[in-house]
Design an enzyme around this catalytic site. Structure first.
Site, mmCIF file in Angstrom:
data_model
loop_
_atom_site.group_PDB
_atom_site.id
_atom_site.type_symbol
_atom_site.label_atom_id
_atom_site.label_comp_id
_atom_site.label_asym_id
_atom_site.label_seq_id
_atom_site.Cartn_x
_atom_site.Cartn_y
_atom_site.Cartn_z
ATOM 1 C CG HIS A 1 5.715 -0.937 3.674
ATOM 2 N ND1 HIS A 1 4.769 -1.469 2.832
ATOM 3 C CD2 HIS A 1 5.331 -1.280 4.923
ATOM 4 C CE1 HIS A 1 3.854 -2.099 3.557
ATOM 5 N NE2 HIS A 1 4.181 -1.995 4.823
ATOM 6 C CG ASP B 1 5.939 -4.678 10.239
ATOM 7 O OD1 ASP B 1 5.092 -5.273 9.552
ATOM 8 O OD2 ASP B 1 5.654 -3.749 11.017
ATOM 9 C CG HIS C 1 -0.410 0.106 2.504
ATOM 10 N ND1 HIS C 1 0.037 -0.976 3.198
ATOM 11 C CD2 HIS C 1 -0.178 1.173 3.278
ATOM 12 C CE1 HIS C 1 0.530 -0.576 4.355
ATOM 13 N NE2 HIS C 1 0.415 0.734 4.428
ATOM 14 C CD GLU D 1 4.956 2.266 12.761
ATOM 15 O OE1 GLU D 1 3.733 2.118 12.660
ATOM 16 O OE2 GLU D 1 5.740 1.325 12.872
ATOM 17 C CE LYS E 1 1.231 8.252 11.359
ATOM 18 N NZ LYS E 1 1.658 6.943 10.895
#
Ligand SMILES: NC(=O)c1ccc[n+]([C@@H]2O[C@H](COP(=O)([O-])OP(=O)(O)OC[C@H]3O[C@@H](n4cnc5c(N)ncnc54)[C@H](OP(=O)(O)O)[C@@H]3O)[C@@H](O)[C@H]2O)c1
Length: 508
Positions: free
Chosen positions: A254, A249, A192, A230, A360
């Site tokens: 990504h 992860d 995504h 994050e 973030k």
């Protein structure tokens, strides 16, 4: 407006978190934006018994919460596209009634036999479900290239969510399983991050302008930083996270996609084949560190309980319920990547991601080299605070920021850094939609540009394996609580760059 073929989107894992929180709100947004064919429907499949209306009622609350601009009338229209089928998708007996249901829906809605499967279930179920789909004969026209009249033929495609395996071996196994049932042209490995506007805009920035590409190489670029930070902890799924960690992860998946977009060669044309070929080539050009180099090429960490906002009541990462007390899984990772190719030889790419950090943000920092000769070396005010820098902020803000030096107005010569900024939301007045939506619509159109190829996924695993297997043992020693929560990560991450005379951009 581009249109999609009519189809049935079959989501395995209909009652799960991803479906409710992301996929259905994304499809609602696509419906509102007129991106779905009027006949397209969604069939959710999972084991829990529910009726169509029961599932719709559950999803309405999620769409209201997650989707942009909920409208009750539009919801009523959208809800007519939603159907539910209760069944255990790993069991063969599920498929006869499922096929009957699909045939009925195809007949009623005129979806022409087009099926788009979405695997939104635990990774361990991917292979059994793909095998059952194949055995049930649901893939009749995966081979679209061999149809006599491809335009009139039905298609069957599959979207696979990360994780694409856990390591090189499991990724190859999943790819072989997919390849037995579907042609590569029908397999959509979704990420995504590639649905995010600023990631796609990176290709346009690089290849639609003549001012960046000529200097986009080792001769002019000192180094690149890619950050996904994050502030949150690992959430409820601690046992899952403890098997995963930041490299699996975030970095292998990504951040390597972003890396590929920053570093790849220009494709000869913006077509799925050409873009994917270039991504494969750049991932393949990553220099894999030897066992002796691994510790010097990475910094790994786990957050401590203590930090700038006090102490976490649940404790440090290794003290969390569900985490093995002697766990060496990284909640923070920074790695240094080199490419063995002409464009990037000698220019490092530093990639980092972590939990419980100071802010973030997801961003790319392209730091250009200083001018070859410094005409202003005897003048005050020049050369401070990293001028010649392009920052591409991907989230939470979508911004380009170009920093360069100018003369301060007034008598005499004094230099200062200035920032030229483009804020996407301000400039285009466009609210970003959920990234899954445009990607699923691409799959309905048969456009694989923003999906990963089998070779690319396996290449990305090969590149990170030294940081994950026994070769990373030295880097993992002393990992427990080695960074304060609310900080920018372990000291070793600063040292990773300091050894090269560089520093992270730690601005929020
Ligand atoms: N959640 C996210 O934000 C996110 C982000 C990126 C990737 N992912 C990946 O996406 C996948 C789904 O994640 P999730 O968070 O949605 O998981 P989840 O909340 O645990 O949902 C799993 C779903 O699978 C269904 N299911 C389990 N066994 C089944 C079976 N034999 N046949 C049919 N359905 C079955 C469950 O429903 P029943 O119990 O009713 O069968 C449930 O609907 C995972 O691989 C995850 O790693 C998730």
């Amino acid at each position: 407006m581009l249109t999609t073929d009519p189809c049935i989107l079959v989501i395995f894992g209909a009652s799960g978190d991803l479906t409710s929180r992301k996929l259905i709100p994304a499809m609602y947004e696509m419906h509102v934006l007129g991106q779905l064919h009027p006949s397209t429907v969604i069939l959710g499949v999972s084991r829990t018994q529910k009726t169509d209306d029961g599932w719709r009622d559950e999803l309405r609350a999620w769409v209201e919460k997650q989707a942009k601009g909920f409208d009750a009338t539009k919801w009523v229209d959208f809800a007519k596209r939603l159907f539910y089928f209760a069944g255990d998708a790993v069991k063969s007996e599920c498929y006869e009634p499922l096929q009957t249901r699909l045939a009925q829906m195809a007949e009623e809605r005129g979806t022409r036999g087009n099926l788009l499967f979405f695997l939104s279930v635990a990774e361990s179920l991917y292979e059994p479900i793909i095998e059952r789909i194949d055995e049930a004969g649901l893939v009749v026209e995966g081979k679209r290239w061999c149809s006599i009249d491809p335009a009139a033929k039905s298609w069957q495609r599959i979207i696979v969510e990360k994780p694409f395996g856990h390591d090189s071996a499991s990724a190859s196994s999943l790819n072989r399983c997919l390849g037995r049932a579907f042609e590569e042209e029908s397999i959509y490995r979704i990420d995504h991050y590639l649905g995010k506007e600023l990631v796609q805009s990176m290709l346009v920035l690089r290849f639609a302008n003549s001012i960046f590409e000529p200097i986009w190489n080792q001769q002019y670029i000192d180094h690149v930083q890619i950050t996904a930070a994050e502030t949150v902890t690992v959430g409820q799924r601690t046992a899952f996270y403890d098997q995963t960690g930041a490299i699996r992860d975030m970095i292998q998946s990504h951040l390597f996609q972003i890396l590929a977009f920053v570093a790849m060669e220009p494709p000869s044309l913006y077509t799925p084949e050409n873009v994917r070929q270039e991504k494969i080539k750049i991932i393949d050009a990553i220099a894999i560190p030897t066992a002796d180099e691994v510790a010097a090429h990475c910094a790994l960490g786990q957050f401590a309980a203590e930090g700038k906002d006090g102490a976490l009541k649940e404790g440090a990462y290794h003290e969390l319920a569900g985490v093995a007390p002697n766990s060496t899984t990284e909640t923070y990772a920074a790695i240094k990547v080199h490419f063995d190719n002409w464009r990037w030889a000698g220019t490092p790419f530093y990639i980092r991601s972590g939990k419980k950090l100071a802010a973030k943000k997801t961003e790319v920092v392209v730091q250009f080299k200083p001018p070859a000769a410094n005409l202003f070396r005897k003048v005050t005010g020049f050369g401070g605070e990293a001028p010649n820098r392009l920052v591409i902020e991907i989230a939470p803000k979508e911004r380009f920021n170009l920093r360069f030096e100018v003369k301060v107005p007034g008598f005499g010569l004094r230099g200062a850094n200035v920032d030229m900024q483009l804020d996407y939301a301000d400039r285009f007045k466009a609210d970003p939609v959920e990234a899954y939506g445009p990607l699923i619509v691409d799959a309905m159109r048969g456009d694989q540009t923003l999906f990963k190829h089998r070779i690319e996924v396996e290449g990305a695993w090969n590149a990170v394996m030294p940081f994950l297997d026994e070769r990373s043992a030295v880097a993992r020693a002393g990992i427990h609580a080695n960074y304060a929560c609310g900080s920018w990560g372990p000291k070793s991450a600063d040292e990773l760059l300091a050894r090269d005379g560089r520093a992270w951009r730690n601005e929020a």
